[in-house]
Design a protein around this motif. Sequence first.
Motif, PDB file in Angstrom:
ATOM      1  N   GLY A  64       0.769  -1.235   0.000  1.00 55.96           N
ATOM      2  CA  GLY A  64       0.000   0.000   0.000  1.00 55.96           C
ATOM      3  C   GLY A  64       0.796   1.278   0.000  1.00 55.96           C
ATOM      4  N   ALA A  65       2.119   1.202  -0.194  1.00 53.14           N
ATOM      5  CA  ALA A  65       2.950   2.410  -0.153  1.00 53.14           C
ATOM      6  C   ALA A  65       4.070   2.305  -1.185  1.00 53.14           C
ATOM      7  CB  ALA A  65       3.539   2.610   1.240  1.00 53.14           C
ATOM      8  N   ILE A  66       4.616   3.462  -1.548  1.00 52.99           N
ATOM      9  CA  ILE A  66       5.771   3.513  -2.442  1.00 52.99           C
ATOM     10  C   ILE A  66       7.043   3.477  -1.605  1.00 52.99           C
ATOM     11  CG2 ILE A  66       7.016   4.930  -4.124  1.00 52.99           C
ATOM     12  CD1 ILE A  66       4.321   5.985  -5.065  1.00 52.99           C
ATOM     13  N   HIS A  67       7.960   2.596  -1.980  1.00 50.05           N
ATOM     14  CA  HIS A  67       9.213   2.427  -1.251  1.00 50.05           C
ATOM     15  C   HIS A  67      10.388   2.613  -2.191  1.00 50.05           C
ATOM     16  CE1 HIS A  67       7.283   0.516   2.330  1.00 50.05           C
ATOM     17  NE2 HIS A  67       6.410   0.117   1.419  1.00 50.05           N
ATOM     18  N   GLU A  68      11.447   3.224  -1.678  1.00 50.88           N
ATOM     19  CA  GLU A  68      12.711   3.239  -2.405  1.00 50.88           C
ATOM     20  C   GLU A  68      13.452   1.959  -2.087  1.00 50.88           C
ATOM     21  OE1 GLU A  68      16.653   5.821  -1.947  1.00 50.88           O
ATOM     22  OE2 GLU A  68      15.069   6.947  -2.990  1.00 50.88           O
ATOM     23  N   VAL A  69      14.038   1.353  -3.105  1.00 49.92           N
ATOM     24  CA  VAL A  69      14.767   0.100  -2.908  1.00 49.92           C
ATOM     25  C   VAL A  69      16.148   0.194  -3.526  1.00 49.92           C
ATOM     26  CG1 VAL A  69      12.683  -1.322  -2.816  1.00 49.92           C
ATOM     27  CG2 VAL A  69      13.781  -0.900  -5.025  1.00 49.92           C
ATOM     28  N   ARG A  70      17.002  -0.687  -3.060  1.00 53.52           N
ATOM     29  CA  ARG A  70      18.351  -0.796  -3.600  1.00 53.52           C
ATOM     30  C   ARG A  70      18.669  -2.269  -3.830  1.00 53.52           C
ATOM     31  NH1 ARG A  70      20.993   4.076  -3.093  1.00 53.52           N
ATOM     32  NH2 ARG A  70      20.030   5.582  -1.673  1.00 53.52           N
ATOM     33  N   PRO A  71      19.628  -2.562  -4.695  1.00 48.06           N
ATOM     34  CA  PRO A  71      20.005  -3.966  -4.894  1.00 48.06           C
ATOM     35  C   PRO A  71      20.601  -4.539  -3.612  1.00 48.06           C
ATOM     36  CG  PRO A  71      20.935  -2.547  -6.606  1.00 48.06           C
ATOM     37  CD  PRO A  71      20.423  -1.649  -5.531  1.00 48.06           C
ATOM     38  N   ALA A  72      20.265  -5.783  -3.308  1.00 49.96           N
ATOM     39  CA  ALA A  72      20.854  -6.482  -2.172  1.00 49.96           C
ATOM     40  C   ALA A  72      21.980  -7.382  -2.665  1.00 49.96           C
ATOM     41  CB  ALA A  72      19.793  -7.291  -1.433  1.00 49.96           C
ATOM     42  N   ALA A  73      22.832  -7.768  -1.755  1.00 51.47           N
ATOM     43  CA  ALA A  73      24.017  -8.544  -2.124  1.00 51.47           C
ATOM     44  C   ALA A  73      23.663  -9.901  -2.714  1.00 51.47           C
ATOM     45  CB  ALA A  73      24.914  -8.719  -0.899  1.00 51.47           C
ATOM     46  N   ASP A  74      22.526 -10.459  -2.317  1.00 51.75           N
ATOM     47  CA  ASP A  74      22.151 -11.794  -2.782  1.00 51.75           C
ATOM     48  C   ASP A  74      21.303 -11.766  -4.042  1.00 51.75           C
ATOM     49  OD1 ASP A  74      19.859 -10.740  -1.776  1.00 51.75           O
ATOM     50  OD2 ASP A  74      19.425 -12.356  -0.360  1.00 51.75           O
ATOM     51  N   GLY A  75      21.240 -10.627  -4.701  1.00 49.47           N
ATOM     52  CA  GLY A  75      20.445 -10.513  -5.913  1.00 49.47           C
ATOM     53  C   GLY A  75      19.010 -10.120  -5.670  1.00 49.47           C
ATOM     54  N   ARG A  76      18.645  -9.968  -4.409  1.00 44.98           N
ATOM     55  CA  ARG A  76      17.305  -9.502  -4.080  1.00 44.98           C
ATOM     56  C   ARG A  76      17.300  -7.976  -4.058  1.00 44.98           C
ATOM     57  NH1 ARG A  76      14.287 -13.688  -1.495  1.00 44.98           N
ATOM     58  NH2 ARG A  76      13.126 -12.207  -0.207  1.00 44.98           N
ATOM     59  N   ILE A  77      16.154  -7.383  -3.782  1.00 50.93           N
ATOM     60  CA  ILE A  77      16.068  -5.931  -3.600  1.00 50.93           C
ATOM     61  C   ILE A  77      15.706  -5.654  -2.147  1.00 50.93           C
ATOM     62  CG2 ILE A  77      15.514  -5.425  -5.991  1.00 50.93           C
ATOM     63  CD1 ILE A  77      12.572  -5.193  -5.159  1.00 50.93           C
ATOM     64  N   GLU A  78      16.236  -4.580  -1.619  1.00 54.42           N
ATOM     65  CA  GLU A  78      16.105  -4.290  -0.194  1.00 54.42           C
ATOM     66  C   GLU A  78      15.394  -2.962   0.037  1.00 54.42           C
ATOM     67  OE1 GLU A  78      19.417  -3.156   2.898  1.00 54.42           O
ATOM     68  OE2 GLU A  78      19.338  -5.347   2.702  1.00 54.42           O
ATOM     69  N   LEU A  79      14.393  -2.969   0.908  1.00 53.24           N
ATOM     70  CA  LEU A  79      13.691  -1.758   1.313  1.00 53.24           C
ATOM     71  C   LEU A  79      14.487  -1.053   2.393  1.00 53.24           C
ATOM     72  CD1 LEU A  79      11.474  -3.753   0.120  1.00 53.24           C
ATOM     73  CD2 LEU A  79       9.816  -2.438   1.453  1.00 53.24           C
ATOM     74  N   ALA A  80      14.135   0.199   2.671  1.00 54.04           N
ATOM     75  CA  ALA A  80      14.879   0.988   3.645  1.00 54.04           C
ATOM     76  C   ALA A  80      14.822   0.382   5.049  1.00 54.04           C
ATOM     77  CB  ALA A  80      14.347   2.421   3.666  1.00 54.04           C
ATOM     78  N   ASP A  81      13.731  -0.343   5.354  1.00 51.16           N
ATOM     79  CA  ASP A  81      13.587  -0.918   6.694  1.00 51.16           C
ATOM     80  C   ASP A  81      14.257  -2.286   6.824  1.00 51.16           C
ATOM     81  OD1 ASP A  81      11.908  -2.585   5.284  1.00 51.16           O
ATOM     82  OD2 ASP A  81      10.055  -1.919   6.251  1.00 51.16           O
ATOM     83  N   GLY A  82      14.963  -2.718   5.783  1.00 54.69           N
ATOM     84  CA  GLY A  82      15.686  -3.972   5.854  1.00 54.69           C
ATOM     85  C   GLY A  82      14.967  -5.164   5.258  1.00 54.69           C
ATOM     86  N   ARG A  83      13.667  -5.046   4.991  1.00 54.63           N
ATOM     87  CA  ARG A  83      12.967  -6.131   4.333  1.00 54.63           C
ATOM     88  C   ARG A  83      13.480  -6.306   2.909  1.00 54.63           C
ATOM     89  NH1 ARG A  83       6.798  -4.437   5.065  1.00 54.63           N
ATOM     90  NH2 ARG A  83       7.789  -2.389   4.747  1.00 54.63           N
ATOM     91  N   SER A  84      13.376  -7.520   2.389  1.00 52.13           N
ATOM     92  CA  SER A  84      13.849  -7.759   1.031  1.00 52.13           C
ATOM     93  C   SER A  84      12.842  -8.590   0.254  1.00 52.13           C
ATOM     94  CB  SER A  84      15.218  -8.449   1.042  1.00 52.13           C
ATOM     95  OG  SER A  84      15.109  -9.764   1.550  1.00 52.13           O
ATOM     96  N   LEU A  85      12.898  -8.448  -1.064  1.00 51.88           N
ATOM     97  CA  LEU A  85      12.019  -9.166  -1.979  1.00 51.88           C
ATOM     98  C   LEU A  85      12.836  -9.654  -3.159  1.00 51.88           C
ATOM     99  CD1 LEU A  85       9.130  -6.529  -2.300  1.00 51.88           C
ATOM    100  CD2 LEU A  85       8.980  -8.659  -1.011  1.00 51.88           C
ATOM    101  N   LEU A  86      12.305 -10.658  -3.828  1.00 54.25           N
ATOM    102  CA  LEU A  86      12.850 -11.015  -5.121  1.00 54.25           C
ATOM    103  C   LEU A  86      12.466  -9.947  -6.137  1.00 54.25           C
ATOM    104  CD1 LEU A  86      11.998 -14.832  -5.289  1.00 54.25           C
ATOM    105  CD2 LEU A  86      14.267 -13.824  -4.965  1.00 54.25           C
ATOM    106  N   ASP A  87      13.338  -9.700  -7.105  1.00 56.19           N
ATOM    107  CA  ASP A  87      13.035  -8.760  -8.190  1.00 56.19           C
ATOM    108  C   ASP A  87      11.664  -9.055  -8.798  1.00 56.19           C
ATOM    109  OD1 ASP A  87      12.836  -8.302 -11.158  1.00 56.19           O
ATOM    110  OD2 ASP A  87      14.759  -7.319 -10.903  1.00 56.19           O
ATOM    111  N   SER A  88      11.376 -10.329  -9.028  1.00 52.72           N
ATOM    112  CA  SER A  88      10.132 -10.719  -9.694  1.00 52.72           C
ATOM    113  C   SER A  88       8.907 -10.595  -8.797  1.00 52.72           C
ATOM    114  CB  SER A  88      10.241 -12.164 -10.196  1.00 52.72           C
ATOM    115  OG  SER A  88      10.531 -13.053  -9.134  1.00 52.72           O
ATOM    116  N   GLU A  89       9.101 -10.439  -7.492  1.00 47.22           N
ATOM    117  CA  GLU A  89       7.971 -10.298  -6.555  1.00 47.22           C
ATOM    118  C   GLU A  89       7.501  -8.856  -6.428  1.00 47.22           C
ATOM    119  OE1 GLU A  89       8.782 -13.847  -3.309  1.00 47.22           O
ATOM    120  OE2 GLU A  89       9.785 -11.915  -3.027  1.00 47.22           O
ATOM    121  N   ALA A  90       8.317  -7.915  -6.864  1.00 46.81           N
ATOM    122  CA  ALA A  90       8.029  -6.495  -6.641  1.00 46.81           C
ATOM    123  C   ALA A  90       7.127  -5.931  -7.733  1.00 46.81           C
ATOM    124  CB  ALA A  90       9.327  -5.696  -6.584  1.00 46.81           C
ATOM    125  N   HIS A  91       6.292  -4.958  -7.357  1.00 46.08           N
ATOM    126  CA  HIS A  91       5.552  -4.162  -8.336  1.00 46.08           C
ATOM    127  C   HIS A  91       6.397  -2.914  -8.583  1.00 46.08           C
ATOM    128  CE1 HIS A  91       2.019  -2.465 -10.419  1.00 46.08           C
ATOM    129  NE2 HIS A  91       2.429  -1.323  -9.878  1.00 46.08           N
TER     130      HIS A  91
END
Length: 259
Positions: free
Chosen positions: A12-39
């Motif tokens: 329900g919100a817009i988040h800034e993300v950065r690439p994570a070391a394991d190939g995932r993407i990381e939100l500012a609060d430390g949560r991570s998602l797979l690239d393919s899971e993100a909108h």
Amino acid sequence: MTNRRGRIFFNGAIHEVRPAADGRIELADGRSLLDSEAHWLPPLAPRTIFALGLNYADHARELDFKAPQQPLVFLKGPNTIIGHRAHTRRPADATYMHYECELAVVIGRHAKDVKRADAYDVVAGYTVANDYAIRDYLENYYRPNLRVKNRDGCTPLGPWLVDAAAVPDPMNLRLTTSVNGKLTQQGNTGDMIFTIPALIEYLSSCMTLAPGDIILTGTPEGLADVLPGDEVVTKIEGIGRLINTIVGDDDHSNVGGQT
């Protein structure tokens, strides 16, 4: 890699993300998602979008045109911009629709009458664009009309905005496009007719550039028709890999501008 950032819509919100070391993407609060899971959203909310026609000599030859003597610039609306992994509609009456892998230059501050030697000082960063065109909709190769370049969702952008300082030579980057895993287009930004500094000097002589303005710098040769169901991957060395899927009229509910 803290020199690149993207945006997603999540919970329900817009988040800034950065690439994570394991190939995932990381939100500012430390949560991570797979690239393919993100909108994915475009990496920035665009302001004025400048697009270049025939800015690679090989592409001009591909279309049987002489290289232009001055930049051929047209404007695009923000409704055209969508994010990584989004869908782009191919209208049922289109007979030839093609991709255009382009380096997108993002302006970082207000700028007027910028000289070429100072042009990179006003650049915030770079991202990847895929500026689709429908050739049979084109009324004038030099001045693309609304139906060609201002359709909703016709220009995927992203996934990352890479800081300008992290790209030491934007005029020497390899560009490629693959359709369903097959390489169909390749080129180098060094083959631009009008360089990034030349474009910034030219545009800022006409109007004041502002943060969030985007310059789409053109595409090299290697165009191919794309059909519903095709997965198109545009990639620029050091900048990113942008994935987009073509859909038909019966399946385009997700197509549209994204902020």
